[in-house]
Structure formats: structure tokens, C-alpha cells
Design a protein around this motif. Sequence first.
Motif, mmCIF file in Angstrom:
data_model
loop_
_atom_site.group_PDB
_atom_site.id
_atom_site.type_symbol
_atom_site.label_atom_id
_atom_site.label_comp_id
_atom_site.label_asym_id
_atom_site.label_seq_id
_atom_site.Cartn_x
_atom_site.Cartn_y
_atom_site.Cartn_z
ATOM 1 N N GLN A 1 -1.511 5.367 -7.111
ATOM 2 C CA GLN A 1 -1.747 3.940 -7.331
ATOM 3 C C GLN A 1 -2.313 3.701 -8.723
ATOM 4 O OE1 GLN A 1 -0.859 1.333 -5.043
ATOM 5 N NE2 GLN A 1 -1.007 0.388 -7.042
ATOM 6 N N VAL A 2 -3.198 4.574 -9.163
ATOM 7 C CA VAL A 2 -3.752 4.464 -10.520
ATOM 8 C C VAL A 2 -2.646 4.672 -11.550
ATOM 9 C CG1 VAL A 2 -5.343 5.512 -12.183
ATOM 10 C CG2 VAL A 2 -6.079 5.125 -9.821
ATOM 11 N N VAL A 3 -1.794 5.675 -11.332
ATOM 12 C CA VAL A 3 -0.698 5.938 -12.266
ATOM 13 C C VAL A 3 0.236 4.734 -12.335
ATOM 14 C CG1 VAL A 3 1.335 7.379 -12.686
ATOM 15 C CG2 VAL A 3 -0.815 8.440 -12.005
ATOM 16 N N ILE A 4 0.558 4.151 -11.196
ATOM 17 C CA ILE A 4 1.432 2.970 -11.160
ATOM 18 C C ILE A 4 0.766 1.800 -11.875
ATOM 19 C CG2 ILE A 4 2.448 1.229 -9.635
ATOM 20 C CD1 ILE A 4 2.925 3.583 -7.633
ATOM 21 N N GLU B 1 0.846 -1.189 0.000
ATOM 22 C CA GLU B 1 0.000 0.000 0.000
ATOM 23 C C GLU B 1 0.883 1.241 0.000
ATOM 24 O OE1 GLU B 1 -3.210 2.116 2.960
ATOM 25 O OE2 GLU B 1 -3.116 -0.070 2.918
ATOM 26 N N LEU B 2 0.579 2.159 -0.909
ATOM 27 C CA LEU B 2 1.376 3.375 -1.016
ATOM 28 C C LEU B 2 1.174 4.283 0.184
ATOM 29 C CD1 LEU B 2 0.928 4.411 -4.749
ATOM 30 C CD2 LEU B 2 2.876 3.276 -3.692
ATOM 31 N N ILE B 3 2.281 4.908 0.582
ATOM 32 C CA ILE B 3 2.273 5.923 1.614
ATOM 33 C C ILE B 3 3.134 7.083 1.131
ATOM 34 C CG2 ILE B 3 1.885 4.314 3.532
ATOM 35 C CD1 ILE B 3 4.884 4.470 4.165
ATOM 36 N N SER B 4 2.923 8.245 1.724
ATOM 37 C CA SER B 4 3.776 9.406 1.470
ATOM 38 C C SER B 4 4.483 9.752 2.765
ATOM 39 C CB SER B 4 2.948 10.608 1.018
ATOM 40 O OG SER B 4 2.318 10.346 -0.200
ATOM 41 N N ILE B 5 5.768 10.008 2.663
ATOM 42 C CA ILE B 5 6.578 10.309 3.840
ATOM 43 C C ILE B 5 7.149 11.712 3.718
ATOM 44 C CG2 ILE B 5 8.675 9.705 5.109
ATOM 45 C CD1 ILE B 5 8.121 6.788 4.386
ATOM 46 N N VAL B 6 6.904 12.525 4.739
ATOM 47 C CA VAL B 6 7.446 13.875 4.824
ATOM 48 C C VAL B 6 8.461 13.884 5.959
ATOM 49 C CG1 VAL B 6 6.920 16.305 5.253
ATOM 50 C CG2 VAL B 6 5.292 14.875 4.000
ATOM 51 N N ARG B 7 9.646 14.419 5.658
ATOM 52 C CA ARG B 7 10.693 14.489 6.683
ATOM 53 C C ARG B 7 10.698 15.863 7.343
ATOM 54 N NH1 ARG B 7 16.110 13.287 4.108
ATOM 55 N NH2 ARG B 7 15.328 14.796 2.640
ATOM 56 N N TYR B 8 11.218 15.924 8.564
ATOM 57 C CA TYR B 8 11.401 17.200 9.234
ATOM 58 C C TYR B 8 12.299 18.100 8.392
ATOM 59 C CZ TYR B 8 9.424 15.189 13.473
ATOM 60 O OH TYR B 8 8.580 14.616 14.385
ATOM 61 N N ARG B 9 12.034 19.378 8.394
ATOM 62 C CA ARG B 9 12.828 20.386 7.690
ATOM 63 C C ARG B 9 12.821 20.189 6.175
ATOM 64 N NH1 ARG B 9 15.243 18.191 11.691
ATOM 65 N NH2 ARG B 9 16.673 16.995 10.436
ATOM 66 N N ASP B 10 11.839 19.484 5.653
ATOM 67 C CA ASP B 10 11.782 19.229 4.213
ATOM 68 C C ASP B 10 10.332 19.303 3.740
ATOM 69 O OD1 ASP B 10 12.722 18.734 1.716
ATOM 70 O OD2 ASP B 10 13.242 16.638 2.065
ATOM 71 N N ASP B 11 9.699 20.451 4.000
ATOM 72 C CA ASP B 11 8.277 20.613 3.723
ATOM 73 C C ASP B 11 7.934 20.612 2.239
ATOM 74 O OD1 ASP B 11 7.736 20.752 6.419
ATOM 75 O OD2 ASP B 11 7.848 22.942 6.478
ATOM 76 N N ASN B 12 8.888 20.908 1.379
ATOM 77 C CA ASN B 12 8.591 21.038 -0.043
ATOM 78 C C ASN B 12 8.620 19.723 -0.804
ATOM 79 O OD1 ASN B 12 8.307 23.808 0.245
ATOM 80 N ND2 ASN B 12 10.489 24.164 -0.062
ATOM 81 N N THR B 13 9.165 18.682 -0.229
ATOM 82 C CA THR B 13 9.246 17.402 -0.930
ATOM 83 C C THR B 13 8.767 16.275 -0.027
ATOM 84 O OG1 THR B 13 11.527 17.019 -0.225
ATOM 85 C CG2 THR B 13 11.221 18.157 -2.325
ATOM 86 N N PHE B 14 8.459 15.172 -0.654
ATOM 87 C CA PHE B 14 8.076 13.969 0.081
ATOM 88 C C PHE B 14 8.397 12.771 -0.788
ATOM 89 C CE2 PHE B 14 4.455 15.345 -2.335
ATOM 90 C CZ PHE B 14 3.955 14.183 -2.883
ATOM 91 N N LYS C 1 6.858 5.041 -12.013
ATOM 92 C CA LYS C 1 7.970 4.113 -12.238
ATOM 93 C C LYS C 1 8.778 3.939 -10.960
ATOM 94 C CE LYS C 1 7.200 3.403 -16.534
ATOM 95 N NZ LYS C 1 6.754 2.093 -16.935
ATOM 96 N N LYS C 2 9.250 2.716 -10.751
ATOM 97 C CA LYS C 2 10.115 2.474 -9.599
ATOM 98 C C LYS C 2 11.357 3.341 -9.716
ATOM 99 C CE LYS C 2 8.683 -2.155 -8.321
ATOM 100 N NZ LYS C 2 9.095 -3.543 -8.084
ATOM 101 N N ASP C 3 11.731 3.942 -8.589
ATOM 102 C CA ASP C 3 12.815 4.917 -8.595
ATOM 103 C C ASP C 3 13.855 4.584 -7.518
ATOM 104 O OD1 ASP C 3 14.107 7.218 -9.523
ATOM 105 O OD2 ASP C 3 13.163 8.468 -8.003
#
Length: 139
Positions: free
Chosen positions: A77-80, A15-28, A51-53
Amino acid sequence: MIFQQIFERSKNNQELISIVRYRDDNTFWCGYILDYNDLIIKLQHFTKYGKKDGIIVAKLSDIERVDFNDDYTKAMQVVIDYSLELEKENNSELDLSDDDHWDFTILKQLEGSKNEICSIEINGSTYYTGYVLEVSENW
């Protein structure tokens, strides 16, 4: 820890998840958990094109937030799932004409086709885009 429940679910079900790191609000990062322990995670990362990266290994202490089952992960998930289909190129078989009515000849070839989207420029500034359903002789 609630992260561990989410990680376990992601690992077991891919199952896909999105992870946001501290001090990195612009990317995940978006992907699913391959493995984890009390200190680190191993994430199968995906590009925005589905695509797997590669594999990302990150410390749990760097993770600020984990999103799951939200609009973004559902869309990803649809895109994958359809990335191979989206990747297929549509080879156009249009024959070019060198007569004075080349534009009519090209549109006539596209008539009725639902495989190709056509964009037509009118008067140098207005564009119409879509399928060519019908072309009349006096267009």
C-alpha cells in the motif's frame, strides 16, 4: 464464507489483499477486489512496483488462501501510494572536469545536497555510499 467478508471489505475500501491459489505456492496476486460473486472474483492486480497490472478474473474454487492486513499488503500500500513519487527521475546536473582534481570538483558539487546519494570507490574494493556533507581541500 469468510472469503466473502474479506472480498466485500476489499471492494468497499480498495483494501489490498494477497491471493494464493491451490498448486501455486510460489506466486500470489496482490490487489483489491473490483467485484465478486459466488463463483468468481475480479481483482485489480498490482505489480511489485505499485503499478496497476490489469484485471484478474479467477474462480473461487481455485483460491487456497487470502491474506489481508499483513506486512506485505501494508508495505505494498505504501509502494502504491508513493509510486508516482518513486518513479520521478532525479536529473543530475554534475559538470565534468578534465583537470587533475576532477574527483574533488565533482564531490564539491555534491556537497551539502540531500537530493543525490553518492557512492565513492576507495582503493578499487571499498565503497562508501551516502550524502556528501562536507568536502575539505585536503581530502
